[in-house]
Every structure is written in structure tokens, then in C-alpha cells.
Design a protein around this motif. Structure first.
Motif, PDB file in Angstrom:
ATOM      1  N   TYR A  88      63.177  -3.442 -27.844  1.00  0.00           N
ATOM      2  CA  TYR A  88      63.122  -2.046 -27.407  1.00  0.00           C
ATOM      3  C   TYR A  88      64.471  -1.500 -26.951  1.00  0.00           C
ATOM      4  O   TYR A  88      64.791  -0.340 -27.212  1.00  0.00           O
ATOM      5  CB  TYR A  88      62.108  -1.933 -26.259  1.00  0.00           C
ATOM      6  CG  TYR A  88      62.147  -0.626 -25.515  1.00  0.00           C
ATOM      7  CD1 TYR A  88      61.697   0.549 -26.102  1.00  0.00           C
ATOM      8  CD2 TYR A  88      62.624  -0.552 -24.208  1.00  0.00           C
ATOM      9  CE1 TYR A  88      61.718   1.753 -25.421  1.00  0.00           C
ATOM     10  CE2 TYR A  88      62.658   0.645 -23.522  1.00  0.00           C
ATOM     11  CZ  TYR A  88      62.206   1.797 -24.125  1.00  0.00           C
ATOM     12  OH  TYR A  88      62.244   2.992 -23.450  1.00  0.00           O
ATOM     13  N   GLU A  96      66.122   2.917 -20.470  1.00  0.00           N
ATOM     14  CA  GLU A  96      65.690   4.025 -21.328  1.00  0.00           C
ATOM     15  C   GLU A  96      66.775   4.282 -22.364  1.00  0.00           C
ATOM     16  O   GLU A  96      67.724   5.021 -22.115  1.00  0.00           O
ATOM     17  CB  GLU A  96      65.445   5.281 -20.490  1.00  0.00           C
ATOM     18  CG  GLU A  96      64.716   6.391 -21.216  1.00  0.00           C
ATOM     19  CD  GLU A  96      63.248   6.085 -21.416  1.00  0.00           C
ATOM     20  OE1 GLU A  96      62.678   6.615 -22.382  1.00  0.00           O
ATOM     21  OE2 GLU A  96      62.667   5.325 -20.622  1.00  0.00           O
ATOM     22  N   ARG A 102      66.631   3.674 -30.549  1.00  0.00           N
ATOM     23  CA  ARG A 102      65.212   3.308 -30.465  1.00  0.00           C
ATOM     24  C   ARG A 102      64.741   2.679 -31.783  1.00  0.00           C
ATOM     25  O   ARG A 102      63.976   3.270 -32.548  1.00  0.00           O
ATOM     26  CB  ARG A 102      64.382   4.530 -30.100  1.00  0.00           C
ATOM     27  CG  ARG A 102      64.663   5.050 -28.708  1.00  0.00           C
ATOM     28  CD  ARG A 102      63.833   6.272 -28.392  1.00  0.00           C
ATOM     29  NE  ARG A 102      64.011   6.679 -27.010  1.00  0.00           N
ATOM     30  CZ  ARG A 102      63.263   6.251 -25.988  1.00  0.00           C
ATOM     31  NH1 ARG A 102      62.274   5.407 -26.222  1.00  0.00           N
ATOM     32  NH2 ARG A 102      63.490   6.673 -24.768  1.00  0.00           N
ATOM     33  N   GLU A 105      60.876   2.120 -32.006  1.00  0.00           N
ATOM     34  CA  GLU A 105      60.116   3.318 -32.373  1.00  0.00           C
ATOM     35  C   GLU A 105      60.249   3.614 -33.863  1.00  0.00           C
ATOM     36  O   GLU A 105      59.286   4.057 -34.503  1.00  0.00           O
ATOM     37  CB  GLU A 105      60.602   4.513 -31.544  1.00  0.00           C
ATOM     38  CG  GLU A 105      59.809   5.772 -31.786  1.00  0.00           C
ATOM     39  CD  GLU A 105      60.226   6.911 -30.888  1.00  0.00           C
ATOM     40  OE1 GLU A 105      59.685   8.028 -31.041  1.00  0.00           O
ATOM     41  OE2 GLU A 105      61.107   6.693 -30.017  1.00  0.00           O
ATOM     42  N   GLU A 111      56.895   4.522 -28.949  1.00  0.00           N
ATOM     43  CA  GLU A 111      58.081   4.948 -28.222  1.00  0.00           C
ATOM     44  C   GLU A 111      58.290   4.206 -26.911  1.00  0.00           C
ATOM     45  O   GLU A 111      59.329   4.374 -26.258  1.00  0.00           O
ATOM     46  CB  GLU A 111      57.995   6.460 -27.934  1.00  0.00           C
ATOM     47  CG  GLU A 111      57.041   6.871 -26.835  1.00  0.00           C
ATOM     48  CD  GLU A 111      55.588   6.944 -27.273  1.00  0.00           C
ATOM     49  OE1 GLU A 111      54.733   7.359 -26.453  1.00  0.00           O
ATOM     50  OE2 GLU A 111      55.311   6.589 -28.434  1.00  0.00           O
TER      51      GLU A 111
END
Length: 424
Positions: A88, A96, A102, A105, A111
Motif C-alpha cells: 500500500y 497516506e 497508490r 489501488e 483505496e
């Protein structure tokens, strides 16, 4: 009253007679001919086998990754992969990551955090327990969503071992996970006679070649970094560098690789907009006893910021200058670093530490795994930082009171509306 009791007695008698007749009624035994159903009816009752529509889409990210796992131009090796892991986070193990980082995703459509595994005959996604229901509602039917916090669920190694091929190799990007998590994965896969192989270019190459506009990789942000005023930091970047150097000498190291973006921002007194919800600059810093080497994407540090970091005054044996290098060269520079002991931050309560790729790039004899000293320096607030925190809390209090006042007005308005409708 007597009439009511008489009616109740009659009803009870009728009910008992019905029950008795049902119990004493002879049962008829069905003959084999009666029990046999027509073939057409049996076929109608058999539920059809479900086939995921996505499985026939050869242009999907999962299908393209499976093809790349068997293509030497993507794997960069003679052997092929039986499975590939997708993590991730980004290269700094940020909580984040930015949109262009990403990868999880892109490959799965999920996500949130987690780990995905793609094999020839299946695809699985491990997510935290709190995200399990939402993940199952988000991803396509290609994916098996598992609870990573449930010990009864199969582990990544067990799931891959059930569908292992001939080569026994599992690929993954070592830049996107910590050294401790990488070693744990490698150990569990080794028990299943599988080898974890670092591969940092295959998935990015696939994403960069994506033709579907909806899935195309977002462009990297071009917002430049800015120097943070000493009025707010209370210390110059030189003073902070000296603090860290003193700590390095105390533990027997002559260099340290700084990978956490909040530590880079604190050390260099610099801010950026490379992460969604934090004013951070995407960069690595190799801090030695002689110089400071910053690895940053091109165009991020303009002339004023380079001048503030004394990037134009570097000369031999100077320890008060900053050398600005290309972002991706940090791994090759670590392999040929002249320092004898390089501190590699380990994971802990507040940080995940350096990535596995960073640790693997440093020769084993030069590795010194230890908690980053910058964590403790950051925690010790000086007078300027304390003053800034108080001002920030005041602004936060005003914002909170404004929101609560707005909610209170809406609540009172609705109560008044209800009362008006009742009166009408």
C-alpha cells in the motif's frame, strides 16, 4: 360465564380430534418411480457455475500483471514469478501515500491499506478487520478479500503455496515495505519452499504503460518546496544537523539515512506538498559527519531553497553544505558509500523505519539498525515551537467552535420546524 367455558371445551375437543387423526393417519411410502425426478428438472435445479466477467478482460491490471510475471522484459530475470505482492505505501512508508504512489489501488481498486497478491489462478487481498466489509463491496469479483487480523484466515505464504508453480519465486517491490516486514514475509515463504525476490520496476512499468484513461497513473505534483522560516522552527538546519551528528558519534555511526518525510522536513527546515494531507517534501537525506546529501525529484528545490541549504558552496572537506542529487540515485549511492557505519532507522511506535530496499542497498557490514534520533529531537519543543503550537491550538479552537455553533443552529432550526408542524 358458563357459556364461555362450554365453547372453550368444545373447541379443545375439536382440536384434539384433529391432532389425533393426523398422528394416526397411515403414511404412504413413495415408490422409486415416484421419487425419481425428470432429468430436465434436475438440470434446472442445479445452480449455474458463476464466472467472473473480469476474468476474460485481458486489458485489466490483474491480467496485465499476470502476463508480465511470465515475461523476462518485465521481470528482468530468467526465472518467472508464480505470484507478485503489491503493498500500500510509498518509498518512505508514508501513512497516506500520494495518488501517483497508490499501486495497490491501481491493481485492485481498493483505496485503503492492505496487501494484494496476484497469482496465475487467483488474486487475494488482505485488509484490516475494520475495512473488511467495505473492501468486499469495493473490489471486483476477481478478488478474494481476507481479514489480515484473523489468525484463522490463511496467511500470504499459505495462500501462495496452495497454487505454487514450478519456479517457486514470489516478486515484490522492496521499496514499499519495511525491512522487518520483508524479513517476516521472506521467512514465512521460505517455510513453503518459496523465495521472495525484490522487483521494483515491473509494476511501475505496467502502470506507466496503462492505456485506459481511467486507470492511467496520475502525474507527479510539480509544486516546489519552500524553506520554513526560522521564526517558526527556532533552530537553523545547521544546528539540527549538528545535534544529529553528535548522536551519531555517540552510537558509533558516521552517517545516517533519513527516509521518513516528516524527519526530512524537520532536519532541513523545508516544506512541500507532495503528500495529500501533510506539508512534506518527497526526499531522502544521507547525513554524514562531513556533508549532507539530499535526494529529491528534479525541479523541487529552486535557487532560493538551494541557497538556504548552502548547496552552492560545497567544497572538499566541507561539513556545512548540502549536495543535491537525483531522487532515484539514493540506492546506488548507498551501495558505494564510503562511510563505515550507516544508521538505518528501525520501526517503532511512531515510525515504520526505513524500507527493505534502503537496507538492502547498504552493505551488510555497514548496517547499524537503530531507532532514529530525530524522533526524540522533534519531541523536544523549543520556545518558538511552543509558541507556534499555542497559536495553532487557538486557530483550531476557533474552527471547532464555529463548526459546533453551525451544528447547534441547524439542530435548533429543525426542532423549531417540528414544533411548528405539530402546532399547525
Amino acid at each position: 360465564m358458563k357459556i364461555i367455558l362450554f365453547i372453550a371445551a368444545v373447541l379443545m375437543t375439536e382440536c384434539n380430534s384433529v391432532r389425533l387423526s393426523a398422528l394416526t393417519k397411515p403414511t404412504t411410502t413413495s415408490t422409486p418411480a415416484q421419487m425419481t425426478q425428470p432429468t430436465a428438472l434436475v438440470q434446472e435445479m442445479t445452480p449455474p457455475t458463476f464466472v467472473c466477467p473480469e476474468s476474460s478482460n485481458t486489458a485489466s491490471p490483474v491480467a496485465r500483471l499476470r502476463a508480465a510475471m511470465k515475461n523476462s522484459s518485465y521481470t528482468q530475470m530468467n526465472a518467472f514469478f508464480d505470484a507478485f505482492l503489491v503493498f500500500y505505501s510509498d518509498e518512505h512508508l508514508s501513512e497516506e501515500p500520494a495518488a501517483e504512489e497508490r499501486r495497490l489501488e491501481y491493481i485492485s481498486g481498493w483505496e485503503g491499506s492492505g496487501t494484494a497478491v496476484v497469482a496465475d489462478d487467483g488474486a487475494a487481498l488482505w485488509v484490516p478487520s475494520a475495512d473488511l466489509r467495505r473492501a468486499r463491496a469495493t473490489v471486483s469479483c476477481l478478488w478474494l478479500v481476507l481479514d489480515q487480523d484473523d489468525p484463522r484466515q490463511p496467511t500470504i505464504a499459505e495462500w501462495i503455496a496452495e497454487r505454487r508453480g514450478r519456479s517457486g519465486k514470489v516478486g515484490a517491490d522492496a521499496r514499499l515495505t519495511s525491512i522487518s516486514d520483508w524479513q517476516a514475509l521472506a521467512t514465512s515463504l521460505q517455510r513453503e519452499n518459496l523465495q521472495l525476490v525484490p522487483q521494483s520496476t515491473m509494476l511501475d512499468q505496467l502502470w506507466n504503460e496503462e492505456m485506459d484513461p481511467a486507470r492511467r497513473r496520475p502525474e507527479f505534483t510539480r509544486v516546489v518546496a519552500m524553506s520554513h522560516n526560522q521564526e517558526y522552527t527556532g533552530m537553523s538546519w545547521r544546528e539540527k544537523v549538528n545535534l544529529v551528528r553528535n548522536e551519531l558519534q555517540a552510537v558509533g555511526a558516521d552517517a545516517m539515512i533519513v527516509t521518513a518525510l516528516d524527519e526530512v522536513a524537520w532536519l532541513l527546515n523545508i516544506r512541500g506538498k507532495d503528500l495529500p494531507y501533510a506539508p512534506l517534501l518527497k526526499a531522502f537525506v544521507l547525513l554524514s559527519l562531513k556533508d549532507v546529501r539530499v535526494y529529491v525529484p528534479p525541479g523541487k528545490l529552486l535557487m532560493p531553497e538551494r541557497d538556504a541549504l548552502s548547496a552552492y558552496n560545497c567544497f572538499a572537506n566541507s561539513n556545512n553544505c548540502t549536495r543535491v542529487n537525483e531522487y532515484g540515485t539514493v540506492y546506488s549511492d548507498l551501495r558505494r558509500a564510503i562511510e563505515t557505519k550507516i544508521l538505518i532507522p528501525t520501526g517503532g511506535t511512531f515510525q515504520r523505519g526505513a524500507s527493505a530496499a534502503i537496507a538492502q542497498s547498504i552493505p551488510q557490514t555497514k548496517r547499524l539498525f537503530q531507532t532514529s534520533p530525530i524522533i526524540y529531537f522533534k519531541a523536544q519543543k523549543n520556545s518558538a515551537e511552543i509558541h507556534g503550537m499555542k497559536k495553532a491550538h487557538l486557530r483550531d479552537a476557533v474552527a471547532m467552535c464555529t463548526v459546533l455553533n453551525y451544528i447547534e443552529k441547524i439542530y435548533l432550526y429543525r426542532i423549531q420546524s417540528i414544533d411548528d408542524r405539530r402546532d399547525a
